[in-house]
Design an enzyme around this catalytic site. Structure first.
Site, PDB file in Angstrom:
ATOM      1  CG  HIS A  32      -2.053  -0.974   1.126  1.00 28.22           C
ATOM      2  ND1 HIS A  32      -1.870  -2.324   1.199  1.00 28.22           N
ATOM      3  CD2 HIS A  32      -3.388  -0.779   0.956  1.00 28.22           C
ATOM      4  CE1 HIS A  32      -3.035  -2.934   1.091  1.00 28.22           C
ATOM      5  NE2 HIS A  32      -3.972  -2.026   0.935  1.00 28.22           N
ATOM      6  CG  HIS A  63       2.485  -3.528   6.383  1.00 26.82           C
ATOM      7  ND1 HIS A  63       3.216  -4.500   5.748  1.00 26.82           N
ATOM      8  CD2 HIS A  63       1.435  -3.240   5.564  1.00 26.82           C
ATOM      9  CE1 HIS A  63       2.638  -4.796   4.590  1.00 26.82           C
ATOM     10  NE2 HIS A  63       1.562  -4.050   4.455  1.00 26.82           N
TER      11      HIS A  63
END
Length: 349
Positions: free
Chosen positions: A88, A139
């Site tokens: 992303h 993440h």
């Protein structure tokens, strides 16, 4: 909390289904170069980022103790991928950075404050998305920094070569043949991760989109995608643009369904004819196991075909879902740049 939950719902959507819609609107609005460049850049980012993920095979933050929020099925699928780098973050850096570059170049703006404001907006967007991925437990900070660093490197490289790539696509020789070979190569030149992940599926889809875009543009550039086409808010009126959007979206949905159904029928038949052992993990339930309808030693062939069949006969079963997915998205992308503009011409939109 509410902001990050909205982010969780919107982020997968941004890069999957509405990805086609976003770039279709760019094409319909007359900004064909922006759309095709961002499409190819997205495919390049997806391949590079996912290859690194599956080579490094660095896991996402452990859950628990980290609390992972997966509000949609897309996020649950994304959680099955490895963590480094953050796709992303990488994609947002590249796409927003290229969009800023295009806008400043197209408007020929040299106002420092406008440039600074655009740069600040891009930085805020990347920062919020990075923080959002950490907040959602998808993440670690290292993943975000990795995605940011790789994204900046890819963006710098793309800004150096994008004009050459575009010139080759719109006016080169044997472009479709070259890109078909490149697409085939990229499907096989993909690393095998430590454990299965959906990363290869995403790469296959974007690989198909890139091929469909290139094949369509090569054939129809001088008809529908040259620099003199009407653009939204200038020669193209808003009602005409909305009419294009309605017709185009319906056509794209139909083509996506038809191309998938056609691929599901054609590929098993072709594999059967060539005696290539195949399997299907999701699209064709009856092929859940390895299938080889005819053994290669039962077929009397000669020359190159015989060698090709001999090669395939010594491989494991091929997942026909890869070919189905590739053709489905290639057909969808081709419809955006070829079929849909042809309908616009006939309907005088």
């Amino acid at each position: 909390m509410d902001f990050w939950m909205l982010y969780s719902l919107g982020c997968p959507v941004l890069f999957l289904c509405p990805f086609t819609l976003l770039f279709f609107l760019c094409y319909s609005g007359g900004h064909g170069k922006l759309a095709r460049q961002m499409t190819l850049l997205m495919a390049f980012c997806d391949y590079t980022g996912n290859c690194i993920k599956d080579v490094v095979s660095a896991p996402r933050p452990k859950c628990p103790p980290v609390r992972r929020i997966t509000a949609t099925k897309d996020e649950e699928d994304n959680a099955l991928e490895y963590g480094l780098p953050s796709s992303h973050t990488l994609n947002t850096v590249c796409l927003s950075g290229y969009l800023l570059h295009y806008v400043l170049s197209y408007t020929k703006n040299q106002d420092f404050f406008v440039e600074f404001a655009g740069f600040a907006i891009v930085c805020l967007l990347v920062g919020f998305i990075g923080l959002g991925r950490v907040y959602l437990g998808m993440h670690s900070l290292i993943d975000i920094i990795g995605g940011l660093s790789i994204g900046l490197a890819i963006l710098a490289f793309w800004l150096a070569v994008h004009d050459y790539v575009d010139d080759f696509i719109v006016s080169g020789q044997n472009v479709t043949t070259f890109w078909a070979a490149l697409s085939f190569l990229l499907l096989f030149a993909y690393p095998t991760p430590e454990f299965p992940t959906p990363s290869f599926e995403y790469h296959t889809a974007f690989n198909g989109v890139a091929f469909g875009i290139v094949a369509g543009i090569q054939q129809t550039y001088h008809q529908f995608h040259h620099e003199a086409v009407p653009r939204i808010f200038t020669q193209l009126t808003v009602p005409a643009f909305l009419g294009r959007a309605l017709v185009g979206i319906l056509t794209i949905l139909i083509v996506k369904f038809c191309s998938k159904a056609l691929a599901k029928w054609v590929l098993p038949v072709v594999s059967n004819t060539l005696s290539i052992p195949i399997k299907s993990t999701s699209y064709i339930p009856m092929l859940n196991g390895s299938v080889s309808v005819k053994k290669s030693d039962e077929i009397k062939q000669s020359g190159y075909i015989q060698k090709l069949l001999f090669f395939f006969s010594h491989q494991n079963s091929f997942d026909v879902d890869t070919g189905i997915r590739f053709l489905q998205y290639a057909g969808l992308a081709w419809s955006v740049v070829d079929l849909v503009p042809s309908l616009f011409t006939h309907l005088r939109l």
